[in-house]
Design an enzyme around this catalytic site. Sequence first.
Site, PDB file in Angstrom:
ATOM      1  N   VAL A   1      35.867  -7.983 -11.433  1.00  0.00           N
ATOM      2  CA  VAL A   1      35.038  -8.118 -12.640  1.00  0.00           C
ATOM      3  C   VAL A   1      33.731  -8.859 -12.313  1.00  0.00           C
ATOM      4  O   VAL A   1      32.658  -8.509 -12.829  1.00  0.00           O
ATOM      5  CB  VAL A   1      35.807  -8.835 -13.778  1.00  0.00           C
ATOM      6  N   ILE A  48      36.493  -2.302 -24.419  1.00  0.00           N
ATOM      7  CA  ILE A  48      36.520  -1.978 -25.857  1.00  0.00           C
ATOM      8  C   ILE A  48      35.984  -3.156 -26.665  1.00  0.00           C
ATOM      9  O   ILE A  48      36.463  -4.275 -26.515  1.00  0.00           O
ATOM     10  CB  ILE A  48      37.965  -1.707 -26.345  1.00  0.00           C
ATOM     11  N   GLU A 102      34.793 -11.683 -25.264  1.00  0.00           N
ATOM     12  CA  GLU A 102      34.967 -10.264 -25.609  1.00  0.00           C
ATOM     13  C   GLU A 102      35.759  -9.519 -24.532  1.00  0.00           C
ATOM     14  O   GLU A 102      36.559  -8.626 -24.833  1.00  0.00           O
ATOM     15  CB  GLU A 102      33.585  -9.613 -25.785  1.00  0.00           C
ATOM     16  N   LYS A 137      41.951 -13.949 -19.995  1.00  0.00           N
ATOM     17  CA  LYS A 137      42.810 -14.063 -21.195  1.00  0.00           C
ATOM     18  C   LYS A 137      43.810 -15.194 -21.088  1.00  0.00           C
ATOM     19  O   LYS A 137      44.212 -15.768 -22.091  1.00  0.00           O
ATOM     20  CB  LYS A 137      43.514 -12.742 -21.502  1.00  0.00           C
ATOM     21  N   GLY A 140      39.341  -2.448 -15.527  1.00  0.00           N
ATOM     22  CA  GLY A 140      38.429  -1.817 -14.569  1.00  0.00           C
ATOM     23  C   GLY A 140      37.115  -2.564 -14.487  1.00  0.00           C
ATOM     24  O   GLY A 140      36.715  -3.281 -15.406  1.00  0.00           O
ATOM     25  N   LYS A 180      47.012 -11.366 -24.772  1.00  0.00           N
ATOM     26  CA  LYS A 180      45.977 -10.666 -25.548  1.00  0.00           C
ATOM     27  C   LYS A 180      46.358 -10.631 -27.028  1.00  0.00           C
ATOM     28  O   LYS A 180      45.496 -10.747 -27.903  1.00  0.00           O
ATOM     29  CB  LYS A 180      45.775  -9.258 -24.978  1.00  0.00           C
ATOM     30  N   GLY A 234      39.503  -4.772 -22.154  1.00  0.00           N
ATOM     31  CA  GLY A 234      38.498  -4.387 -21.145  1.00  0.00           C
ATOM     32  C   GLY A 234      37.149  -4.114 -21.787  1.00  0.00           C
ATOM     33  O   GLY A 234      36.522  -5.000 -22.365  1.00  0.00           O
ATOM     34  N   GLY A 265      41.948  -1.555  -9.106  1.00  0.00           N
ATOM     35  CA  GLY A 265      41.407  -2.826  -9.633  1.00  0.00           C
ATOM     36  C   GLY A 265      41.823  -3.110 -11.058  1.00  0.00           C
ATOM     37  O   GLY A 265      41.191  -3.901 -11.749  1.00  0.00           O
TER      38      GLY A 265
HETATM   39  N1  HSE Z   1      45.487  -6.403 -15.753  1.00  0.00           N
HETATM   40  C1  HSE Z   1      44.816  -6.177 -16.984  1.00  0.00           C
HETATM   41  C2  HSE Z   1      45.214  -4.815 -17.516  1.00  0.00           C
HETATM   42  C3  HSE Z   1      43.323  -6.221 -16.746  1.00  0.00           C
HETATM   43  O1  HSE Z   1      45.744  -4.014 -16.738  1.00  0.00           O
HETATM   44  O2  HSE Z   1      45.027  -4.526 -18.700  1.00  0.00           O
HETATM   45  C4  HSE Z   1      42.513  -6.171 -18.013  1.00  0.00           C
HETATM   46  O3  HSE Z   1      42.773  -7.276 -18.836  1.00  0.00           O
END
Ligand code: HSE
Length: 404
Positions: free
Chosen positions: A12, A131, A124, A100, A297, A200, A129, A182
């Site tokens: 990231v 969104i 955010e 997170k 990603g 989340k 990701g 990734g």
């Molecule tokens: N490892 C997390 C996922 C990355 O696969 O959603 C994004 O938060």
Amino acid sequence: MIYAALLGLGVVGSGTAEVLTKNKKLIEKKVGDRVEIKYILDLRDFPDSPFGTLVVHDFSCILNDPQVTVVAEMMGGAHPAYDFTKSCLLAGKSVVTSNKEVVATYGTELLRIAAEHGAAYLFEASVGGGIPIIRPLREDLAPNHVSAISGILNGTTNYILTQMETEGTPFDEALKQAQSKGYAERNPSADIDGLDAARKAVILAAMAFGKRLDPNAIPCEGITTITAEDTALARSMGYSIKLIAHTEQADGKILAMVSPRLVPLSNPLGGINGVFNGILVTADMVGQVMFYGPGAGKLPTASAVVSDMIDIMEHSPSGIHAPVWTDADEADVFEFPGYTCARLLVFQATASALDTLTARFGSLHSLQLAPGRLSFVTDPLSEADTDQRISDCGLPLVSRIRLL
Ligand code: HSE
């Protein structure tokens, strides 16, 4: 000139440097000023990276540089990410993050410190990701009482389940693919055991209900027991297996859970495949709204990180948002005490299995008999009732998956 620092040059972090560089003109036009990355903190050196010359190993360079006003934390893990974030906020530097774990665990304190020091703490990128979901919950849905949020919040597990369902890829191999793309966490157990989705869900519940839950208190079941046979069976019955995070507020209590669910293919969440996430928000004025897009990603997540950086640079100081929840808003997670749902149960078949199961469960919906296997969907039952009936029938259970 606005100087920024990045903490972490992993997936990231490098994506964020790329977005800030490739779309520099567009970003500077929006912000109305020039924007420079002054430092990138990482333990490693990156001699082949175009950003390698910006890399520093000592956090104090960033902390003690008064020119740096915006810091993007993309280190992953709780420590030292939390400690660095806190130091920056105490020094009046705004922080944005994709982390997170830090937001779900320490968000209350960090939001308070940010507000006390004229800084912002924005996240955010911590859910969904690329969104947009945090800002819409805070701003666009502000006139609503949100009653429930349900969604696919983890890209890695959705990628794995999709590969198992559509390609018959074994679990371990699908996980390796997700790691190479990734998507997965450094320790992917947070993905596959459901904790990432639970964190989340905590952030979404805090944004929606103004209450913070303890991520470790959320009943959480991952996808490690799901097999390619389960996904094929589900498909043949018109369902797709998805890891669903659900939180709702009823009678002043907040309920939350993460578990694999059979989602009808006709449901909007049933058609969300690969690394994509989908988040269904139910609110009193708008009804239901669905957010959909890449849930993990490099560039999608970096896009969300940079959106928060722009927010701070564009609006500072008036754009510094008041915390949505505070220390007074710590809340208990309530399990669904009488929560009932139908389940797909798969038993090892024996000569008298059908009679035994009919006696215990009454109607056996969508009954399927395969060699050595007997599967059916139950009527809606509570967890305890289901446990009791499974135990009473004395047959070896192969798998059980809740219906949405
Ligand atoms: N490892 C997390 C996922 C990355 O696969 O959603 C994004 O938060």
